[in-house]
Design an enzyme around this catalytic site. Structure first.
Site, mmCIF file in Angstrom:
data_model
loop_
_atom_site.group_PDB
_atom_site.id
_atom_site.type_symbol
_atom_site.label_atom_id
_atom_site.label_comp_id
_atom_site.label_asym_id
_atom_site.label_seq_id
_atom_site.Cartn_x
_atom_site.Cartn_y
_atom_site.Cartn_z
ATOM 1 N N ASN A 26 17.881 -74.602 21.006
ATOM 2 C CA ASN A 26 18.980 -74.869 20.071
ATOM 3 C C ASN A 26 18.372 -74.892 18.671
ATOM 4 O OD1 ASN A 26 21.080 -75.846 18.541
ATOM 5 N ND2 ASN A 26 21.047 -77.920 19.429
ATOM 6 N N TRP A 27 18.544 -73.787 17.971
ATOM 7 C CA TRP A 27 17.892 -73.658 16.660
ATOM 8 C C TRP A 27 18.573 -74.489 15.571
ATOM 9 C CZ3 TRP A 27 16.370 -67.837 15.575
ATOM 10 C CH2 TRP A 27 15.394 -67.444 16.505
ATOM 11 N N LYS A 28 19.782 -74.970 15.860
ATOM 12 C CA LYS A 28 20.554 -75.710 14.840
ATOM 13 C C LYS A 28 20.676 -74.853 13.573
ATOM 14 C CE LYS A 28 19.102 -79.875 17.119
ATOM 15 N NZ LYS A 28 18.819 -81.302 17.076
ATOM 16 N N HIS A 112 27.643 -81.000 21.366
ATOM 17 C CA HIS A 112 26.370 -81.554 20.885
ATOM 18 C C HIS A 112 26.644 -82.794 20.038
ATOM 19 C CE1 HIS A 112 22.559 -81.979 18.820
ATOM 20 N NE2 HIS A 112 22.030 -81.258 19.791
ATOM 21 N N GLU A 114 25.444 -83.789 17.371
ATOM 22 C CA GLU A 114 25.554 -83.547 15.920
ATOM 23 C C GLU A 114 26.935 -83.020 15.566
ATOM 24 O OE1 GLU A 114 22.017 -81.157 15.482
ATOM 25 O OE2 GLU A 114 20.775 -82.923 15.844
ATOM 26 N N GLU A 182 21.673 -85.464 26.841
ATOM 27 C CA GLU A 182 20.942 -85.631 25.582
ATOM 28 C C GLU A 182 21.215 -87.019 25.002
ATOM 29 O OE1 GLU A 182 19.626 -81.681 23.717
ATOM 30 O OE2 GLU A 182 21.375 -82.426 22.678
ATOM 31 N N GLY A 188 15.969 -85.453 17.769
ATOM 32 C CA GLY A 188 15.693 -85.152 16.371
ATOM 33 C C GLY A 188 14.589 -85.986 15.747
ATOM 34 N N SER A 230 13.728 -84.517 21.898
ATOM 35 C CA SER A 230 12.294 -84.609 21.605
ATOM 36 C C SER A 230 11.409 -83.950 22.660
ATOM 37 C CB SER A 230 11.883 -86.077 21.414
ATOM 38 O OG SER A 230 12.578 -86.638 20.311
ATOM 39 N N GLY A 251 15.308 -78.618 20.773
ATOM 40 C CA GLY A 251 15.701 -78.480 19.376
ATOM 41 C C GLY A 251 14.534 -78.054 18.512
HETATM 42 P P1 PGA Z 1 15.158 -82.176 19.453
HETATM 43 O O1 PGA Z 1 16.712 -81.791 19.525
HETATM 44 O O2 PGA Z 1 14.458 -81.415 20.547
HETATM 45 O O3 PGA Z 1 14.739 -81.755 18.102
HETATM 46 O O4 PGA Z 1 15.083 -83.664 19.648
HETATM 47 C C1 PGA Z 1 17.356 -81.593 20.753
HETATM 48 C C2 PGA Z 1 18.798 -81.261 20.542
HETATM 49 O O5 PGA Z 1 19.410 -81.790 19.609
HETATM 50 O O6 PGA Z 1 19.378 -80.453 21.293
#
Ligand code: PGA
Length: 270
Positions: A26-28, A112, A114, A182, A188, A230, A251
């Site tokens: 997930n590149w965001k 997600h 976010e 998640e 994050g 993470s 992420g």
């Molecule tokens: P992260 O994000 O691996 O940077 O913790 C995971 C995600 O939000 O899907």
């Protein structure tokens, strides 16, 4: 310890299928340019050719999708990080399932944390899940608690989140549904910690129990449940091995080609 959720269930039967591991990036809202995006994909592409036990999906910002799919490979699937539930129309700034499917995206991440933080409700997510599954896309539905309280109230919160996000999704649409657990507190740069493999295993069993109650046991057992939060090349193995995850939603480490390829190698070695 959340002992009340594991009674009577053989954890390994309940969580570990014989399927391939699924690793999703997930590149965001990264990277900043299409040139950088191409570079990451070309490194991943070089690694996926030799994978036999691992399926790989990259979910870049949709604006890069067309370019990356052309430069991708048949061994590397693509997805998006969101989609609108309507087929088309006056929805400024949105993208539809038909649009992303026409660019050969096969997956979409929905729910997600976010996006939930930006105001997406379970009700809206359920509509998106329905639209995406109906269009033949695979849906990676994210669920997870904001924090873990010692009284385990978070389990009830998660139960209602799963039930509401899947409201109106019939059993015959489940084949392409994947759940990504998640925990928000583990995601994050501001993560407060990581989930222990045994906590993950218990939570995956709990999620299967909820799905079993909503649908039936065979459907719940067949569902792929991923872990995200993470993940890096050092902890990836424990989430899939001891934690019982059928794969990972990655992420930060997914936009660093070396780290992501490292995770793919770990998955392949299990
Ligand atoms: P992260 O994000 O691996 O940077 O913790 C995971 C995600 O939000 O899907």
């Amino acid at each position: 310890m959340i002992t009340r959720i594991s009674n009577g269930v053989n954890p390994l039967d309940a969580t570990r299928g014989r399927q391939k591991q699924l690793i999703v990036g997930n590149w965001k809202m990264n990277p900043r340019t299409v040139a950088e995006a191409r570079k990451i994909v070309s490194s991943i592409k070089a690694a996926v050719g030799s994978l036999k036990k691992t399926d790989v999906v990259v979910c870049p910002p949709s604006v890069f999708l067309g370019d990356l799919v052309v430069n991708g490979s048949t061994r590397l699937a693509f997805g998006t990080q969101n989609v609108h539930f309507e087929k088309d129309g006056a929805f400024t700034g949105e993208i539809s399932v038909a649009m992303i499917a026409s660019l050969k995206a096969k997956y979409v991440i929905l729910g997600h944390s976010e996006r939930r933080e930006m105001g997406e409700t379970d009700d809206l997510i359920a509509k998106k899940v329905h639209a995406a599954l109906e269009a033949g896309l695979s849906v990676i539905l994210c669920v997870g608690e904001k924090e873990r309280d010692p009284e385990c109230a978070y389990l009830d919160i998660m139960k209602s989140q799963i039930e509401a996000s899947l409201h109106g999704i019939p059993k015959n649409m489940l084949a392409k549904l994947i759940i990504a657990y998640e925990p928000v507190w583990a995601i994050g740069a501001k993560a407060k910690g990581v989930v222990l493999p045994e906590e993950l295993l218990e939570t995956i069993i709990f999620i299967r129990k909820i799905l079993s109650g909503m649908y039936d046991q065979p459907s719940a057992h067949a569902m792929k449940i991923l872990y995200g939060g993470s993940v890096d090349e050092n902890n990836a193995g424990s989430f899939m091995k001891e934690g019982g995850a059928a794969g990972l939603l990655v992420g930060r480490a997914s936009v660093e080609a070396k780290k992501f390829v490292g995770i793919l190698k770990v998955a392949e070695s299990l």
